[in-house]
Write a protein that holds these residues in place. Structure first.
Motif, mmCIF file in Angstrom:
data_model
loop_
_atom_site.group_PDB
_atom_site.id
_atom_site.type_symbol
_atom_site.label_atom_id
_atom_site.label_comp_id
_atom_site.label_asym_id
_atom_site.label_seq_id
_atom_site.Cartn_x
_atom_site.Cartn_y
_atom_site.Cartn_z
ATOM 1 N N PRO A 40 22.731 -5.258 44.188
ATOM 2 C CA PRO A 40 23.176 -5.973 41.981
ATOM 3 C C PRO A 40 24.707 -5.337 42.897
ATOM 4 O O PRO A 40 24.687 -3.943 42.338
ATOM 5 C CB PRO A 40 22.340 -5.707 41.313
ATOM 6 N N GLY A 41 25.695 -6.258 42.567
ATOM 7 C CA GLY A 41 26.978 -5.631 42.189
ATOM 8 C C GLY A 41 28.248 -5.307 43.077
ATOM 9 O O GLY A 41 28.992 -5.019 43.211
ATOM 10 N N HIS A 42 27.216 -4.990 44.379
ATOM 11 C CA HIS A 42 28.395 -5.024 46.001
ATOM 12 C C HIS A 42 29.388 -5.486 46.209
ATOM 13 O O HIS A 42 29.359 -7.104 45.725
ATOM 14 C CB HIS A 42 27.456 -5.422 47.064
ATOM 15 N N THR A 43 30.458 -5.141 45.821
ATOM 16 C CA THR A 43 31.702 -5.496 45.469
ATOM 17 C C THR A 43 32.799 -5.519 46.825
ATOM 18 O O THR A 43 32.543 -4.155 47.268
ATOM 19 C CB THR A 43 32.031 -4.849 43.846
ATOM 20 N N LEU A 44 33.910 -5.941 47.198
ATOM 21 C CA LEU A 44 34.656 -5.807 48.354
ATOM 22 C C LEU A 44 35.726 -5.566 47.702
ATOM 23 O O LEU A 44 36.321 -6.386 47.127
ATOM 24 C CB LEU A 44 34.872 -7.134 49.094
ATOM 25 N N VAL A 45 36.668 -4.700 47.637
ATOM 26 C CA VAL A 45 37.916 -4.491 47.600
ATOM 27 C C VAL A 45 39.187 -5.237 48.722
ATOM 28 O O VAL A 45 38.909 -2.901 49.544
ATOM 29 C CB VAL A 45 37.716 -2.769 46.324
ATOM 30 N N LEU A 46 40.217 -5.398 48.315
ATOM 31 C CA LEU A 46 41.178 -5.575 49.664
ATOM 32 C C LEU A 46 42.516 -4.907 49.039
ATOM 33 O O LEU A 46 42.768 -5.789 47.855
ATOM 34 C CB LEU A 46 40.975 -7.240 50.291
ATOM 35 N N PRO A 47 43.278 -4.817 49.771
ATOM 36 C CA PRO A 47 44.848 -4.947 49.748
ATOM 37 C C PRO A 47 45.458 -6.303 49.955
ATOM 38 O O PRO A 47 44.285 -7.214 50.705
ATOM 39 C CB PRO A 47 45.092 -3.880 50.949
ATOM 40 N N ALA A 66 42.541 3.122 47.035
ATOM 41 C CA ALA A 66 41.874 3.699 46.448
ATOM 42 C C ALA A 66 41.326 3.486 44.885
ATOM 43 O O ALA A 66 39.983 4.092 44.313
ATOM 44 C CB ALA A 66 41.841 4.687 46.927
ATOM 45 N N ARG A 67 42.173 3.055 44.569
ATOM 46 C CA ARG A 67 42.371 3.734 42.666
ATOM 47 C C ARG A 67 41.579 2.298 42.504
ATOM 48 O O ARG A 67 40.470 2.902 41.645
ATOM 49 C CB ARG A 67 43.811 2.927 42.498
ATOM 50 N N SER A 68 41.770 1.402 43.148
ATOM 51 C CA SER A 68 40.399 0.010 42.360
ATOM 52 C C SER A 68 39.173 0.425 42.869
ATOM 53 O O SER A 68 38.588 0.026 42.140
ATOM 54 C CB SER A 68 41.622 -0.859 43.480
ATOM 55 N N SER A 69 39.382 0.861 43.473
ATOM 56 C CA SER A 69 37.490 1.111 44.251
ATOM 57 C C SER A 69 37.381 1.740 43.025
ATOM 58 O O SER A 69 35.723 1.671 42.933
ATOM 59 C CB SER A 69 37.227 1.737 45.806
ATOM 60 N N LYS A 70 38.005 3.205 42.026
ATOM 61 C CA LYS A 70 37.175 3.535 41.326
ATOM 62 C C LYS A 70 37.165 3.254 40.027
ATOM 63 O O LYS A 70 36.233 3.403 40.035
ATOM 64 C CB LYS A 70 37.735 5.061 41.055
ATOM 65 N N ARG A 71 37.568 2.128 39.964
ATOM 66 C CA ARG A 71 38.297 1.147 38.963
ATOM 67 C C ARG A 71 36.957 0.451 38.904
ATOM 68 O O ARG A 71 35.512 1.042 38.299
ATOM 69 C CB ARG A 71 39.139 0.568 38.694
ATOM 70 N N ILE A 87 30.799 4.390 48.803
ATOM 71 C CA ILE A 87 31.877 3.745 48.812
ATOM 72 C C ILE A 87 32.611 3.638 50.294
ATOM 73 O O ILE A 87 31.893 4.668 51.037
ATOM 74 C CB ILE A 87 33.119 4.371 48.121
ATOM 75 N N GLN A 88 31.823 2.580 51.098
ATOM 76 C CA GLN A 88 31.659 2.298 52.555
ATOM 77 C C GLN A 88 32.913 1.464 53.359
ATOM 78 O O GLN A 88 33.798 0.326 52.936
ATOM 79 C CB GLN A 88 31.063 1.344 53.446
ATOM 80 N N MET A 107 28.970 -0.414 46.170
ATOM 81 C CA MET A 107 27.947 -0.595 46.413
ATOM 82 C C MET A 107 26.853 -0.096 44.994
ATOM 83 O O MET A 107 26.781 1.710 45.448
ATOM 84 C CB MET A 107 26.986 -0.254 47.576
ATOM 85 N N PRO A 108 26.636 -0.481 43.773
ATOM 86 C CA PRO A 108 26.268 0.112 43.090
ATOM 87 C C PRO A 108 24.362 1.018 43.871
ATOM 88 O O PRO A 108 24.150 -0.255 44.004
ATOM 89 C CB PRO A 108 26.090 0.177 41.499
ATOM 90 N N VAL A 109 23.768 2.458 43.559
ATOM 91 C CA VAL A 109 22.361 1.979 43.683
ATOM 92 C C VAL A 109 21.512 2.386 42.270
ATOM 93 O O VAL A 109 22.481 3.814 41.994
ATOM 94 C CB VAL A 109 22.820 3.462 44.918
ATOM 95 N N LYS A 110 20.483 2.978 43.085
ATOM 96 C CA LYS A 110 19.556 3.201 41.842
ATOM 97 C C LYS A 110 18.249 4.180 42.367
ATOM 98 O O LYS A 110 18.329 4.136 43.592
ATOM 99 C CB LYS A 110 18.359 1.718 41.669
ATOM 100 N N ASP A 111 18.315 5.287 41.561
ATOM 101 C CA ASP A 111 16.807 5.692 42.343
ATOM 102 C C ASP A 111 15.213 5.224 43.446
ATOM 103 O O ASP A 111 15.264 4.318 42.380
ATOM 104 C CB ASP A 111 16.531 7.623 41.723
ATOM 105 N N GLY A 112 15.481 5.303 44.675
ATOM 106 C CA GLY A 112 14.207 4.785 45.123
ATOM 107 C C GLY A 112 14.087 3.360 45.676
ATOM 108 O O GLY A 112 13.347 2.844 45.527
ATOM 109 N N VAL A 113 15.721 2.323 44.966
ATOM 110 C CA VAL A 113 15.704 1.716 46.003
ATOM 111 C C VAL A 113 17.015 1.157 47.093
ATOM 112 O O VAL A 113 17.978 2.194 46.721
ATOM 113 C CB VAL A 113 16.049 0.401 44.795
#
Length: 141
Positions: A40-47, A66-71, A87-88, A107-113
């Motif tokens: 959930p929340g998997h986001t793609l950041v493009l130039p 990279a700056r946008s990916s951090k944000r 981040i991949q 991609m946000p991740v949760k422990d054990g998921v």
């Protein structure tokens, strides 16, 4: 190296020819939800610049991605109460790149998921709309 193809799906999204769940935009970057998310929340950041991958992107454009990916990562941690972030970036077919416009997966991740395998299933549009609202709210705070 193969030249950039301006008919790739991300180029069409950037031009507004294909709709997306946009969560963030700057003058040089564009971020939207992956419609086949691995979490959930998997986001793609493009130039916004034409770049097939990391091998041909201008350094300034890569820095902005990279700056946008951090944000996006910080917002995703908050919006999805995540325990960590992945981040991949893949460049060229041998690496697993499927769409040939540079993009970072956040991609946000949760422990054990576990993450879903890539391109497993298309998410429900109402769920993506909710996730986009959550991300936009987290980015605004």
């Amino acid at each position: 190296m193969t030249p950039y193809d301006d008919q790739n799906i991300f180029a069409k999204i950037l031009r507004g020819e294909i709709p997306s769940f946009k969560v963030y935009e700057t003058d040089r970057t564009f971020a939207f939800l992956d419609i086949m998310p691995r979490s959930p929340g998997h986001t793609l950041v493009l130039p916004k610049a034409r770049a097939r991958g990391i091998l041909d992107v201008a350094e300034d454009d890569l820095a902005e991605v990279a700056r946008s990916s951090k944000r996006i990562a910080v917002a995703a941690m908050k919006a999805f109460d995540a325990d960590g972030i992945i981040i991949q970036q893949f460049s060229e077919p041998a690496s697993g790149q499927v769409v040939f416009h540079l993009h970072m997966h956040v991609m946000p991740v949760k422990d054990g998921v576990a993450l879903l395998p890539p391109q497993t299933r298309k998410e429900d549009m109402d769920v993506l709309a909710d996730h986009a609202r959550r991300m936009i709210a987290a980015l605004g705070s």
